[in-house]
Design a protein around this motif. Sequence first.
Motif, PDB file in Angstrom:
ATOM      1  N   UNK A   1       0.818  -1.217   0.000  1.00 40.84           N
ATOM      2  CA  UNK A   1       0.000   0.000   0.000  1.00 40.84           C
ATOM      3  C   UNK A   1       0.853   1.269   0.000  1.00 40.84           C
ATOM      4  N   UNK A   2       2.144   1.114  -0.322  1.00 45.80           N
ATOM      5  CA  UNK A   2       3.064   2.248  -0.424  1.00 45.80           C
ATOM      6  C   UNK A   2       4.034   1.985  -1.580  1.00 45.80           C
ATOM      7  N   UNK A   3       3.504   1.820  -2.793  1.00 45.03           N
ATOM      8  CA  UNK A   3       4.371   1.400  -3.891  1.00 45.03           C
ATOM      9  C   UNK A   3       4.209   2.225  -5.164  1.00 45.03           C
ATOM     10  N   UNK A   4       3.302   3.188  -5.173  1.00 43.67           N
ATOM     11  CA  UNK A   4       3.051   3.946  -6.402  1.00 43.67           C
ATOM     12  C   UNK A   4       4.256   4.775  -6.824  1.00 43.67           C
TER      13      UNK A   4
ATOM     14  N   UNK B   1      -0.070  -4.410   4.414  1.00 41.87           N
ATOM     15  CA  UNK B   1       0.199  -3.007   4.178  1.00 41.87           C
ATOM     16  C   UNK B   1       0.526  -2.236   5.445  1.00 41.87           C
ATOM     17  N   UNK B   2       1.124  -1.085   5.259  1.00 35.10           N
ATOM     18  CA  UNK B   2       1.545  -0.237   6.375  1.00 35.10           C
ATOM     19  C   UNK B   2       0.343   0.401   7.082  1.00 35.10           C
ATOM     20  N   UNK B   3      -0.669   0.795   6.312  1.00 33.54           N
ATOM     21  CA  UNK B   3      -1.814   1.488   6.924  1.00 33.54           C
ATOM     22  C   UNK B   3      -1.426   2.882   7.377  1.00 33.54           C
ATOM     23  N   UNK B   4      -2.064   3.349   8.459  1.00 31.88           N
ATOM     24  CA  UNK B   4      -1.721   4.648   9.022  1.00 31.88           C
ATOM     25  C   UNK B   4      -2.071   5.813   8.126  1.00 31.88           C
ATOM     26  N   UNK B   5      -3.219   5.773   7.453  1.00 26.60           N
ATOM     27  CA  UNK B   5      -3.608   6.861   6.559  1.00 26.60           C
ATOM     28  C   UNK B   5      -3.707   8.201   7.271  1.00 26.60           C
ATOM     29  N   UNK B   6      -4.022   8.143   8.568  1.00 28.10           N
ATOM     30  CA  UNK B   6      -4.117   9.379   9.346  1.00 28.10           C
ATOM     31  C   UNK B   6      -2.816   9.681  10.077  1.00 28.10           C
ATOM     32  N   UNK B   7      -1.746   8.978   9.664  1.00 20.67           N
ATOM     33  CA  UNK B   7      -0.380   9.089  10.201  1.00 20.67           C
ATOM     34  C   UNK B   7      -0.212   8.390  11.546  1.00 20.67           C
TER      35      UNK B   7
ATOM     36  N   UNK C   1      -6.038   1.460  10.705  1.00 25.19           N
ATOM     37  CA  UNK C   1      -5.775   0.094  10.267  1.00 25.19           C
ATOM     38  C   UNK C   1      -5.538   0.028   8.758  1.00 25.19           C
ATOM     39  N   UNK C   2      -4.846  -1.041   8.360  1.00 24.31           N
ATOM     40  CA  UNK C   2      -4.578  -1.292   6.947  1.00 24.31           C
ATOM     41  C   UNK C   2      -5.881  -1.555   6.201  1.00 24.31           C
ATOM     42  N   UNK C   3      -6.002  -1.050   4.978  1.00 25.67           N
ATOM     43  CA  UNK C   3      -7.192  -1.287   4.169  1.00 25.67           C
ATOM     44  C   UNK C   3      -7.379  -2.783   3.930  1.00 25.67           C
ATOM     45  N   UNK C   4      -8.620  -3.253   3.807  1.00 20.31           N
ATOM     46  CA  UNK C   4      -8.878  -4.697   3.636  1.00 20.31           C
ATOM     47  C   UNK C   4      -8.136  -5.319   2.464  1.00 20.31           C
ATOM     48  N   UNK C   5      -8.018  -4.602   1.346  1.00 14.58           N
ATOM     49  CA  UNK C   5      -7.358  -5.179   0.169  1.00 14.58           C
ATOM     50  C   UNK C   5      -5.858  -5.360   0.362  1.00 14.58           C
ATOM     51  N   UNK C   6      -5.298  -4.767   1.425  1.00 17.46           N
ATOM     52  CA  UNK C   6      -3.867  -4.903   1.708  1.00 17.46           C
ATOM     53  C   UNK C   6      -3.629  -5.684   3.002  1.00 17.46           C
ATOM     54  N   UNK C   7      -4.648  -6.383   3.464  1.00 11.79           N
ATOM     55  CA  UNK C   7      -4.586  -7.132   4.718  1.00 11.79           C
ATOM     56  C   UNK C   7      -4.511  -8.630   4.430  1.00 11.79           C
ATOM     57  N   UNK C   8      -3.710  -9.350   5.198  1.00 13.05           N
ATOM     58  CA  UNK C   8      -3.568 -10.801   5.057  1.00 13.05           C
ATOM     59  C   UNK C   8      -4.400 -11.475   6.138  1.00 13.05           C
ATOM     60  N   UNK C   9      -5.566 -11.952   5.756  1.00 17.19           N
ATOM     61  CA  UNK C   9      -6.478 -12.565   6.717  1.00 17.19           C
ATOM     62  C   UNK C   9      -6.134 -14.032   6.950  1.00 17.19           C
TER      63      UNK C   9
END
Length: 241
Positions: free
Chosen positions: A115-118, A206-212, A216-224
Amino acid sequence: MAQVFSIGQMGTQSVGLKIAGQWKPSDAAHVDMQARLLPRTNEEYERCKRIPTEKESICSIRYQVDSIGKVTVHYELIPNPNLPEIPEIGMMFTMPVSFENVEWYGKGPHENYIDREKGAKIGKYCGKVSKQYTPYLKPQECGNKIGVRWAKIYGEDGTGLKITGMPTIEFNALPYLPEELEQASHMYKLPESDKTVVRVNFKQMGVGGDDSWGQKTHPEFTLYADQTYKYSYILTPIREE
Protein backbone atom coordinates in the motif's frame (compact mmCIF):
# COMPACT_ATOMS: atom_id res chain seq x y z
CA MET A 1 13.00 -20.17 9.33
CA ALA A 2 9.35 -19.48 8.62
CA GLN A 3 8.34 -15.89 9.25
CA VAL A 4 4.80 -14.87 10.20
CA PHE A 5 5.62 -11.85 12.33
CA SER A 6 7.03 -8.38 11.81
CA ILE A 7 7.12 -5.36 14.09
CA GLY A 8 5.24 -2.96 11.84
CA GLN A 9 5.91 0.67 11.01
CA MET A 10 5.07 3.60 13.26
CA GLY A 11 1.83 4.30 11.42
CA THR A 12 0.30 1.02 12.57
CA GLN A 13 2.52 0.05 15.47
CA SER A 14 -0.06 0.60 18.22
CA VAL A 15 -2.47 -1.74 16.44
CA GLY A 16 0.12 -4.02 14.86
CA LEU A 17 1.93 -5.06 18.03
CA LYS A 18 -1.30 -6.34 19.59
CA ILE A 19 -1.95 -8.45 16.50
CA ALA A 20 1.68 -9.57 16.14
CA GLY A 21 1.75 -10.75 19.73
CA GLN A 22 -0.66 -13.53 18.81
CA TRP A 23 1.43 -14.49 15.77
CA LYS A 24 4.89 -14.24 17.28
CA PRO A 25 5.98 -17.90 17.63
CA SER A 26 7.72 -19.34 20.66
CA ASP A 27 10.86 -21.48 20.48
CA ALA A 28 8.92 -24.72 20.96
CA ALA A 29 7.53 -26.35 17.82
CA HIS A 30 6.98 -29.83 16.46
CA VAL A 31 8.90 -30.46 13.25
CA ASP A 32 8.68 -33.53 10.98
CA MET A 33 11.41 -33.91 8.34
CA GLN A 34 11.21 -36.39 5.47
CA ALA A 35 13.70 -36.86 2.63
CA ARG A 36 13.67 -38.95 -0.51
CA LEU A 37 16.07 -39.35 -3.42
CA LEU A 38 14.83 -38.18 -6.82
CA PRO A 39 16.25 -39.01 -10.29
CA ARG A 40 19.56 -37.45 -11.40
CA THR A 41 20.85 -37.29 -7.81
CA ASN A 42 18.27 -34.68 -6.85
CA GLU A 43 16.93 -34.71 -3.31
CA GLU A 44 13.70 -33.50 -1.79
CA TYR A 45 13.12 -32.50 1.82
CA GLU A 46 9.88 -31.55 3.49
CA ARG A 47 9.28 -29.86 6.83
CA CYS A 48 5.88 -29.69 8.43
CA LYS A 49 5.89 -27.33 11.37
CA ARG A 50 3.15 -26.68 13.89
CA ILE A 51 3.52 -23.00 14.67
CA PRO A 52 2.68 -22.44 18.37
CA THR A 53 0.74 -19.26 17.79
CA GLU A 54 -2.00 -18.42 20.26
CA LYS A 55 -4.13 -20.84 18.23
CA GLU A 56 -1.97 -23.40 16.41
CA SER A 57 -1.21 -22.99 12.69
CA ILE A 58 0.55 -25.29 10.21
CA CYS A 59 3.47 -24.37 7.96
CA SER A 60 4.79 -26.82 5.34
CA ILE A 61 8.07 -26.16 3.49
CA ARG A 62 9.39 -28.40 0.72
CA TYR A 63 12.99 -28.13 -0.56
CA GLN A 64 14.05 -29.62 -3.89
CA VAL A 65 17.85 -29.70 -4.24
CA ASP A 66 19.49 -30.49 -7.59
CA SER A 67 22.99 -31.72 -8.37
CA ILE A 68 24.47 -28.22 -8.86
CA GLY A 69 23.16 -26.85 -5.57
CA LYS A 70 20.05 -25.05 -6.79
CA VAL A 71 17.26 -25.19 -4.21
CA THR A 72 13.60 -24.74 -5.12
CA VAL A 73 11.51 -23.83 -2.08
CA HIS A 74 7.74 -24.42 -1.89
CA TYR A 75 6.06 -22.79 1.11
CA GLU A 76 2.51 -23.29 2.39
CA LEU A 77 0.92 -21.68 5.44
CA ILE A 78 -2.41 -22.90 6.83
CA PRO A 79 -3.35 -20.34 9.49
CA ASN A 80 -5.81 -21.04 12.23
CA PRO A 81 -8.90 -19.15 10.99
CA ASN A 82 -9.63 -17.88 14.50
CA LEU A 83 -6.46 -15.79 14.53
CA PRO A 84 -6.32 -12.10 13.52
CA GLU A 85 -4.72 -10.78 10.34
CA ILE A 86 -1.16 -11.91 9.59
CA PRO A 87 1.62 -9.28 9.68
CA GLU A 88 4.04 -11.13 7.37
CA ILE A 89 4.21 -14.43 5.46
CA GLY A 90 7.57 -15.73 4.35
CA MET A 91 11.00 -16.97 5.39
CA MET A 92 14.06 -15.41 6.97
CA PHE A 93 17.72 -16.44 7.16
CA THR A 94 21.06 -14.82 7.98
CA MET A 95 24.31 -14.64 6.04
CA PRO A 96 27.78 -13.49 7.17
CA VAL A 97 28.23 -9.72 7.28
CA SER A 98 30.74 -9.97 4.41
CA PHE A 99 27.77 -10.45 2.06
CA GLU A 100 27.18 -6.71 2.05
CA ASN A 101 26.10 -6.06 -1.55
CA VAL A 102 22.54 -6.33 -2.78
CA GLU A 103 21.04 -6.18 -6.25
CA TRP A 104 17.45 -6.72 -7.33
CA TYR A 105 15.06 -6.49 -10.25
CA GLY A 106 11.77 -5.21 -8.92
CA LYS A 107 10.25 -2.12 -7.33
CA GLY A 108 12.72 0.47 -6.08
CA PRO A 109 15.02 2.15 -5.44
CA HIS A 110 13.53 3.07 -2.04
CA GLU A 111 11.53 0.85 0.31
CA ASN A 112 8.00 -0.02 -0.78
CA TYR A 113 5.00 -1.96 0.53
CA ILE A 114 1.78 -3.19 -1.07
CA ASP A 115 0.00 0.00 0.00
CA ARG A 116 3.06 2.25 -0.42
CA GLU A 117 4.37 1.40 -3.89
CA LYS A 118 3.05 3.95 -6.40
CA GLY A 119 6.22 6.03 -6.21
CA ALA A 120 8.50 3.03 -6.77
CA LYS A 121 9.35 1.94 -10.30
CA ILE A 122 10.23 -1.52 -11.59
CA GLY A 123 13.90 -1.63 -12.51
CA LYS A 124 17.30 -3.09 -11.72
CA TYR A 125 18.84 -1.59 -8.58
CA CYS A 126 21.91 -2.21 -6.44
CA GLY A 127 23.49 -0.93 -3.24
CA LYS A 128 24.89 -1.85 0.15
CA VAL A 129 22.82 -3.84 2.63
CA SER A 130 23.42 -1.16 5.28
CA LYS A 131 21.87 1.47 2.99
CA GLN A 132 18.58 -0.47 2.84
CA TYR A 133 17.91 0.55 6.44
CA THR A 134 15.65 3.60 6.73
CA PRO A 135 16.64 5.76 9.75
CA TYR A 136 13.23 6.47 11.28
CA LEU A 137 13.15 8.27 14.62
CA LYS A 138 12.44 4.91 16.26
CA PRO A 139 13.87 1.76 14.63
CA GLN A 140 11.08 -0.21 12.98
CA GLU A 141 10.11 -2.30 9.96
CA CYS A 142 11.82 -0.90 6.86
CA GLY A 143 13.60 -1.72 3.62
CA ASN A 144 10.96 -3.92 1.98
CA LYS A 145 10.83 -4.33 -1.82
CA ILE A 146 7.80 -5.76 -3.65
CA GLY A 147 7.39 -7.20 -7.14
CA VAL A 148 10.91 -8.61 -7.08
CA ARG A 149 11.69 -10.95 -9.99
CA TRP A 150 15.15 -11.77 -8.66
CA ALA A 151 17.61 -10.56 -6.04
CA LYS A 152 21.30 -11.17 -5.32
CA ILE A 153 23.30 -10.89 -2.12
CA TYR A 154 27.05 -11.17 -2.61
CA GLY A 155 30.46 -10.30 -1.20
CA GLU A 156 33.35 -8.36 -2.66
CA ASP A 157 34.63 -11.46 -4.48
CA GLY A 158 31.31 -11.84 -6.29
CA THR A 159 30.22 -15.04 -4.55
CA GLY A 160 26.82 -15.13 -2.95
CA LEU A 161 23.22 -16.15 -3.43
CA LYS A 162 20.59 -15.43 -6.07
CA ILE A 163 16.89 -15.60 -5.18
CA THR A 164 14.43 -15.96 -8.05
CA GLY A 165 10.71 -15.49 -7.56
CA MET A 166 8.13 -17.81 -9.12
CA PRO A 167 7.11 -15.35 -10.47
CA THR A 168 7.77 -12.64 -7.85
CA ILE A 169 8.58 -12.25 -4.15
CA GLU A 170 8.86 -9.52 -1.56
CA PHE A 171 12.50 -9.06 -0.58
CA ASN A 172 14.30 -7.46 2.34
CA ALA A 173 18.02 -7.39 3.23
CA LEU A 174 19.05 -5.51 6.38
CA PRO A 175 21.86 -5.61 8.97
CA TYR A 176 19.35 -6.29 11.77
CA LEU A 177 16.89 -8.94 12.90
CA PRO A 178 13.26 -7.84 13.37
CA GLU A 179 13.55 -8.33 17.13
CA GLU A 180 16.64 -6.10 17.26
CA LEU A 181 14.66 -3.33 15.57
CA GLU A 182 11.76 -3.93 17.91
CA GLN A 183 13.86 -3.72 21.06
CA ALA A 184 15.78 -0.52 20.20
CA SER A 185 14.06 2.72 21.18
CA HIS A 186 16.57 4.83 19.19
CA MET A 187 18.94 4.15 16.32
CA TYR A 188 22.06 4.52 18.47
CA LYS A 189 20.81 1.62 20.63
CA LEU A 190 20.93 -0.84 17.73
CA PRO A 191 23.73 -3.41 18.15
CA GLU A 192 26.77 -3.42 15.90
CA SER A 193 25.77 -5.78 13.12
CA ASP A 194 27.68 -9.00 12.45
CA LYS A 195 25.29 -10.40 9.83
CA THR A 196 23.08 -9.80 6.81
CA VAL A 197 19.43 -10.64 7.50
CA VAL A 198 17.50 -11.77 4.42
CA ARG A 199 13.73 -12.07 4.29
CA VAL A 200 12.10 -13.75 1.28
CA ASN A 201 8.38 -13.17 1.65
CA PHE A 202 5.17 -14.05 -0.08
CA LYS A 203 3.70 -10.82 1.25
CA GLN A 204 3.74 -8.40 4.12
CA MET A 205 0.49 -6.67 5.03
CA GLY A 206 0.20 -3.01 4.18
CA VAL A 207 1.54 -0.24 6.38
CA GLY A 208 -1.81 1.49 6.92
CA GLY A 209 -1.72 4.65 9.02
CA ASP A 210 -3.61 6.86 6.56
CA ASP A 211 -4.12 9.38 9.35
CA SER A 212 -0.38 9.09 10.20
CA TRP A 213 -1.14 7.17 13.40
CA GLY A 214 -3.24 4.14 14.30
CA GLN A 215 -5.42 3.78 11.20
CA LYS A 216 -5.78 0.09 10.27
CA THR A 217 -4.58 -1.29 6.95
CA HIS A 218 -7.19 -1.29 4.17
CA PRO A 219 -8.88 -4.70 3.64
CA GLU A 220 -7.36 -5.18 0.17
CA PHE A 221 -3.87 -4.90 1.71
CA THR A 222 -4.59 -7.13 4.72
CA LEU A 223 -3.57 -10.80 5.06
CA TYR A 224 -6.48 -12.56 6.72
CA ALA A 225 -6.16 -15.90 8.51
CA ASP A 226 -9.16 -17.49 6.78
CA GLN A 227 -7.23 -18.84 3.78
CA THR A 228 -4.16 -20.88 2.83
CA TYR A 229 -1.11 -19.05 1.47
CA LYS A 230 1.40 -20.58 -0.97
CA TYR A 231 4.45 -19.33 -2.85
CA SER A 232 7.69 -20.64 -4.34
CA TYR A 233 11.16 -19.34 -5.13
CA ILE A 234 14.59 -20.61 -6.19
CA LEU A 235 17.93 -20.25 -4.39
CA THR A 236 20.99 -20.46 -6.65
CA PRO A 237 24.61 -20.16 -5.49
CA ILE A 238 26.67 -17.45 -7.17
CA ARG A 239 30.18 -18.80 -7.64
CA GLU A 240 33.38 -16.89 -8.22
CA GLU A 241 34.05 -16.61 -11.94
